[in-house]
Write an enzyme that holds these catalytic residues in place. Structure first.
Site, PDB file in Angstrom:
ATOM      1  N   ASP A  17      21.196  -5.904 -18.610  1.00  0.00           N
ATOM      2  CA  ASP A  17      20.609  -6.519 -19.811  1.00  0.00           C
ATOM      3  C   ASP A  17      21.206  -5.864 -21.053  1.00  0.00           C
ATOM      4  O   ASP A  17      21.127  -4.637 -21.227  1.00  0.00           O
ATOM      5  CB  ASP A  17      19.081  -6.320 -19.825  1.00  0.00           C
ATOM      6  CG  ASP A  17      18.383  -7.180 -18.783  1.00  0.00           C
ATOM      7  OD1 ASP A  17      19.054  -8.015 -18.134  1.00  0.00           O
ATOM      8  OD2 ASP A  17      17.153  -7.012 -18.626  1.00  0.00           O
ATOM      9  N   LYS A  44      16.016 -10.645 -12.574  1.00  0.00           N
ATOM     10  CA  LYS A  44      14.651 -10.830 -12.070  1.00  0.00           C
ATOM     11  C   LYS A  44      14.452 -10.158 -10.709  1.00  0.00           C
ATOM     12  O   LYS A  44      13.413  -9.555 -10.443  1.00  0.00           O
ATOM     13  CB  LYS A  44      14.318 -12.317 -11.995  1.00  0.00           C
ATOM     14  CG  LYS A  44      14.293 -12.940 -13.384  1.00  0.00           C
ATOM     15  CD  LYS A  44      13.828 -14.363 -13.375  1.00  0.00           C
ATOM     16  CE  LYS A  44      14.136 -15.048 -14.705  1.00  0.00           C
ATOM     17  NZ  LYS A  44      13.588 -14.367 -15.881  1.00  0.00           N
ATOM     18  N   ASN A  47      14.432  -6.285 -11.178  1.00  0.00           N
ATOM     19  CA  ASN A  47      13.190  -5.869 -11.856  1.00  0.00           C
ATOM     20  C   ASN A  47      12.007  -5.874 -10.884  1.00  0.00           C
ATOM     21  O   ASN A  47      11.175  -4.967 -10.879  1.00  0.00           O
ATOM     22  CB  ASN A  47      12.863  -6.818 -13.014  1.00  0.00           C
ATOM     23  CG  ASN A  47      13.920  -6.811 -14.095  1.00  0.00           C
ATOM     24  OD1 ASN A  47      14.762  -5.909 -14.148  1.00  0.00           O
ATOM     25  ND2 ASN A  47      13.907  -7.814 -14.962  1.00  0.00           N
ATOM     26  N   GLY A 224       0.613 -16.228 -19.919  1.00  0.00           N
ATOM     27  CA  GLY A 224       0.898 -15.375 -21.079  1.00  0.00           C
ATOM     28  C   GLY A 224      -0.368 -14.689 -21.563  1.00  0.00           C
ATOM     29  O   GLY A 224      -1.105 -14.082 -20.773  1.00  0.00           O
ATOM     30  N   ASP A 249       7.471  -4.997 -25.580  1.00  0.00           N
ATOM     31  CA  ASP A 249       8.612  -5.790 -25.093  1.00  0.00           C
ATOM     32  C   ASP A 249       8.130  -6.632 -23.907  1.00  0.00           C
ATOM     33  O   ASP A 249       7.732  -6.078 -22.877  1.00  0.00           O
ATOM     34  CB  ASP A 249       9.731  -4.821 -24.659  1.00  0.00           C
ATOM     35  CG  ASP A 249      10.971  -5.544 -24.157  1.00  0.00           C
ATOM     36  OD1 ASP A 249      11.006  -6.794 -24.197  1.00  0.00           O
ATOM     37  OD2 ASP A 249      11.908  -4.846 -23.718  1.00  0.00           O
ATOM     38  N   ASP A 255       8.169 -10.589 -14.065  1.00  0.00           N
ATOM     39  CA  ASP A 255       8.658  -9.848 -12.891  1.00  0.00           C
ATOM     40  C   ASP A 255       7.610  -8.821 -12.446  1.00  0.00           C
ATOM     41  O   ASP A 255       7.371  -8.635 -11.252  1.00  0.00           O
ATOM     42  CB  ASP A 255       9.978  -9.144 -13.214  1.00  0.00           C
ATOM     43  CG  ASP A 255      11.050 -10.148 -13.602  1.00  0.00           C
ATOM     44  OD1 ASP A 255      11.002 -11.284 -13.085  1.00  0.00           O
ATOM     45  OD2 ASP A 255      11.918  -9.819 -14.432  1.00  0.00           O
ATOM     46  N   GLY A 290      12.139  -2.358 -22.357  1.00  0.00           N
ATOM     47  CA  GLY A 290      13.082  -2.507 -21.235  1.00  0.00           C
ATOM     48  C   GLY A 290      12.390  -3.091 -20.020  1.00  0.00           C
ATOM     49  O   GLY A 290      11.230  -2.774 -19.743  1.00  0.00           O
TER      50      GLY A 290
HETATM   51  O1  RIB Z   1      12.824 -11.616 -16.291  1.00  0.00           O
HETATM   52  C1  RIB Z   1      13.586 -10.827 -17.146  1.00  0.00           C
HETATM   53  C2  RIB Z   1      15.013 -10.818 -16.682  1.00  0.00           C
HETATM   54  O2  RIB Z   1      15.557 -12.112 -16.833  1.00  0.00           O
HETATM   55  C3  RIB Z   1      15.915  -9.910 -17.483  1.00  0.00           C
HETATM   56  O3  RIB Z   1      15.952  -8.598 -16.978  1.00  0.00           O
HETATM   57  C4  RIB Z   1      17.247 -10.638 -17.419  1.00  0.00           C
HETATM   58  O4  RIB Z   1      18.223  -9.966 -16.706  1.00  0.00           O
HETATM   59  C5  RIB Z   1      16.941 -12.006 -16.828  1.00  0.00           C
HETATM   60  O5  RIB Z   1      17.310 -12.081 -15.512  1.00  0.00           O
END
Ligand code: RIB
Length: 315
Positions: A17, A44, A47, A224, A249, A255, A290
């Site tokens: 990212d 995704k 993460n 959300g 953030d 995720d 992040g």
């Molecule tokens: O869901 C967030 C992710 O979406 C980010 O980390 C980016 O890489 C995209 O895949």
């Protein structure tokens, strides 16, 4: 091999990212200065795997990176977080995926260049069949080719392993895949895109019902700031509010939710407890900067959940 309780296998994407902080989004055709840039492991799939490992679960990542600097950093970061990476594909055919993220105080935009993620084939996935067969739950998203998604879901189906499909980003999903998925976890825009039903108050349940009719046993929709809603086929619509914490953030919030749900279900929790846990994981994730860096540890989530169970004050 028999499924191992608490083990989550994630099949999905890995991206570096490239996050630019900016006071606002540039207008079309405008050049403006951003404030700072960060290179943070994301994607995704990555993460979700990191979040599961931080939540104290055995997490296995199956995906593809390029044989390049970003690819090596992503693998190192997964390992440092306790994710098992022994079966990853490293390819010379494409560069590691990247996501260009613009982060403003109000929101973010994400542009993904999939690169190596796009090289994942059904054949690659079939070669990992024994790894998938040891999962207590399989977690998949849609940032990899559909043939890879279909192959992973098919293996899980043959071994009786429940699948959570996080339909992000929204794409057309073949009927055969939807029939083999037990849980599907769209956000509001994905639910709209998958069903074509506008999400007014009563539209939400109609959209969920439309998706349930296509095969999954549970639809768990993330809403959300409005929390989450879920329904089992033949059951009642259930809802849970979001927690109100300071948002730093939101990248990776979905995720974190999916990882929380996967972990809870993999240790045998009922769906309601799973969603409650997932909402807490996601609430904590957005309080830090992040995607992967912001994923909370198991102890943090437990402490947080205890605090509102006892005081009822943080909800
Ligand atoms: O869901 C967030 C992710 O979406 C980010 O980390 C980016 O890489 C995209 O895949």
């Amino acid at each position: 091999m028999r499924p191992e309780q608490g083990k989550v296998v994630v099949v999905g994407s890995l991206n570096m990212d490239i996050v630019v902080r900016s006071s606002r989004f540039p207008a079309s055709g405008e050049t403006m200065f951003g404030q700072e840039v960060h290179f943070i492991p994301g994607g995704k799939g990555g993460n979700q795997a990191v979040a599961c490992a931080r939540l104290g679960h055995k997490a296995v990542m199956l995906g593809a990176v390029g044989d390049d600097g970003f690819g090596h950093s992503l693998l190192e970061s997964l390992k440092a977080n306790g994710v098992r990476t022994g079966h990853m594909k490293k390819t010379n055919a494409a560069a590691t995926g990247i996501a260009s993220i613009t982060l403003t105080p109000a929101d973010n935009t994400i542009l993904v260049v999939p690169g190596a993620n796009e090289t994942l084939t059904a054949e690659d996935i079939n070669a990992w069949s024994s790894v998938i067969s040891e999962a207590s739950i399989l977690l998949v998203q849609l940032e990899i080719p559909m043939e890879a998604v279909a192959a992973a879901v098919d293996i899980a189906d043959r071994h009786g392993i429940p699948v959570i499909l996080n339909p992000a980003p929204a794409r057309n999903i073949a009927a055969d895949i939807l029939r083999k998925v037990r849980y599907i976890t769209p956000n509001q825009s994905e639910l709209l895109e998958l069903t074509g039903i506008a999400l007014s108050d009563e539209g939400l349940e109609r959209a969920i019902d439309a998706l349930l009719e296509r095969g999954p046993e549970f639809v768990v929709a993330t809403l959300g700031s409005k929390g989450a809603a879920w329904k089992q086929r033949g059951g009642q619509l259930q809802r849970i509010d979001a927690h109100r914490l300071e948002v730093i953030d939101t990248t990776g919030a979905g995720d974190a939710f999916n990882a929380g749900l996967a972990c809870a279900l993999s240790r045998g929790e009922l769906i309601g407890n799973g969603v409650r846990f997932a909402v807490a994981v996601s609430a904590l994730a957005v309080t830090k900067f992040g995607a992967q860096d912001g994923m909370p540890m198991k102890e943090e989530v437990e402490r947080f959940m205890r605090s509102f169970t006892h005081e009822g004050a943080t909800r």
